[in-house]
Design an enzyme around this catalytic site. Sequence first.
Site, PDB file in Angstrom:
ATOM      1  N   LYS A  71       0.837  -1.201   0.000  1.00 12.08           N
ATOM      2  CA  LYS A  71       0.000   0.000   0.000  1.00 12.08           C
ATOM      3  C   LYS A  71       0.875   1.255   0.000  1.00 12.08           C
ATOM      4  O   LYS A  71       0.610   2.222  -0.713  1.00 12.08           O
ATOM      5  CB  LYS A  71      -0.946  -0.022   1.215  1.00 12.08           C
ATOM      6  N   GLN A 115      -4.776  -1.805   9.706  1.00  9.13           N
ATOM      7  CA  GLN A 115      -4.723  -3.129   9.087  1.00  9.13           C
ATOM      8  C   GLN A 115      -5.384  -4.161   9.996  1.00  9.13           C
ATOM      9  O   GLN A 115      -5.088  -4.237  11.195  1.00  9.13           O
ATOM     10  CB  GLN A 115      -3.257  -3.511   8.799  1.00  9.13           C
ATOM     11  N   ASP A 138     -10.863   3.073   4.381  1.00  9.11           N
ATOM     12  CA  ASP A 138     -11.238   1.665   4.243  1.00  9.11           C
ATOM     13  C   ASP A 138     -12.758   1.504   4.170  1.00  9.11           C
ATOM     14  O   ASP A 138     -13.252   0.440   3.793  1.00  9.11           O
ATOM     15  CB  ASP A 138     -10.771   0.924   5.509  1.00  9.11           C
TER      16      ASP A 138
HETATM   17  N1  GUN Z   1      -7.019  -6.982   5.918  1.00  7.65           N
HETATM   18  C1  GUN Z   1      -7.312  -7.644   4.787  1.00  7.65           C
HETATM   19  N2  GUN Z   1      -7.936  -6.833   3.908  1.00  7.65           N
HETATM   20  C2  GUN Z   1      -8.034  -5.641   4.507  1.00  7.65           C
HETATM   21  C3  GUN Z   1      -8.583  -4.388   4.088  1.00  7.65           C
HETATM   22  O1  GUN Z   1      -9.114  -4.209   2.998  1.00  7.65           O
HETATM   23  N3  GUN Z   1      -8.490  -3.392   5.003  1.00  7.65           N
HETATM   24  C4  GUN Z   1      -7.933  -3.565   6.228  1.00  7.65           C
HETATM   25  N4  GUN Z   1      -7.904  -2.531   7.042  1.00  7.65           N
HETATM   26  N5  GUN Z   1      -7.413  -4.703   6.630  1.00  7.65           N
HETATM   27  C5  GUN Z   1      -7.464  -5.728   5.769  1.00  7.65           C
END
Ligand code: GUN
Length: 303
Positions: A71, A115, A138
């Site tokens: 990311k 995350q 998110d």
């Molecule tokens: N863990 C796996 N996919 C995601 C996501 O799209 N966002 C977040 N915050 N954690 C994740």
Amino acid sequence: MLQSSADNHGVVSTSAERTPAGAILLDGNRLRDETVVRLRGEIAAAGDPPVCLATVLVGSDAPSRIYVNMKHRKATEAGMESRGIELPDTATQAEVEAAVAALVADDGVHGILVQLPLPAHLDPEPVLALLPPEKDVDGLTDRSLGRLVRDLPGHVPCTPLGVMRLIERYGIATQGQRAVVIGRSTLVGLPQVLLLGRRGCDATVTLAHSRTDDLIDVCRSADIIVAAAGQAHMIGVDHVRPGATVIDVGVSRTEAGIVGDVDFDAVQAVAGAITPMPGGTGPMTIGCLLENTVAAARMLGAL
Ligand code: GUN
């Protein structure tokens, strides 16, 4: 079924790569890269103001670290700043909440991603509840999901938004079409149902899950299948009506490596369009995170 190209954001169905059996490959890497270039252009056109994505990573889960690093890499390519806050496995609930609260209070931060999953001793709900809708890139908080349900402006969860971007980009018809979403998570399945069914997209959507009877019959009625159950290779050739679009959101770690919910080799022989795995919905999750971050900067008056 494919829509005509005129109403579909520069459809590439004729120039798209195809699988060995001729299904259109819904290439998430390619569309993610196009998204990065577009966003970099938008930021540059605004005079290169700082646009900042912050991530919070708690603990030492290796896959989570890889996702977060990716990311940051793509945010940098898109011309954004990125900030990574890392806390150890031993972090307390109060420490995690304090780290997120500091990012919320920081005017230089536009988007915040915590995350998930957090280590088992931590409760994600009070952490997510700290995020204001503008910075919740998110789209996972109750306020963001409520805004999606009510069709109000706000951030949409990145993975289901990425699925919609693939559908748009490759000109997959949705109006009046039957879509089946398999899996009812708040991260993917539930928002996916809303996005496919909402005005403008206009699919007729069925939500299937682990307790659905006759899953094969339900899937075979679909023009579009979004598989988000997290069960390795659960969707085989019997589930797919010839010509249907099959989108794989599943990620399962097996002895054979990381695999999706769709048995790609078998299904590509009957599908009209299909996501590769990897290289389908995963990259689009990141593309849409960056899209949401630029939107966050706009909402906050920074762009
Ligand atoms: N863990 C796996 N996919 C995601 C996501 O799209 N966002 C977040 N915050 N954690 C994740």
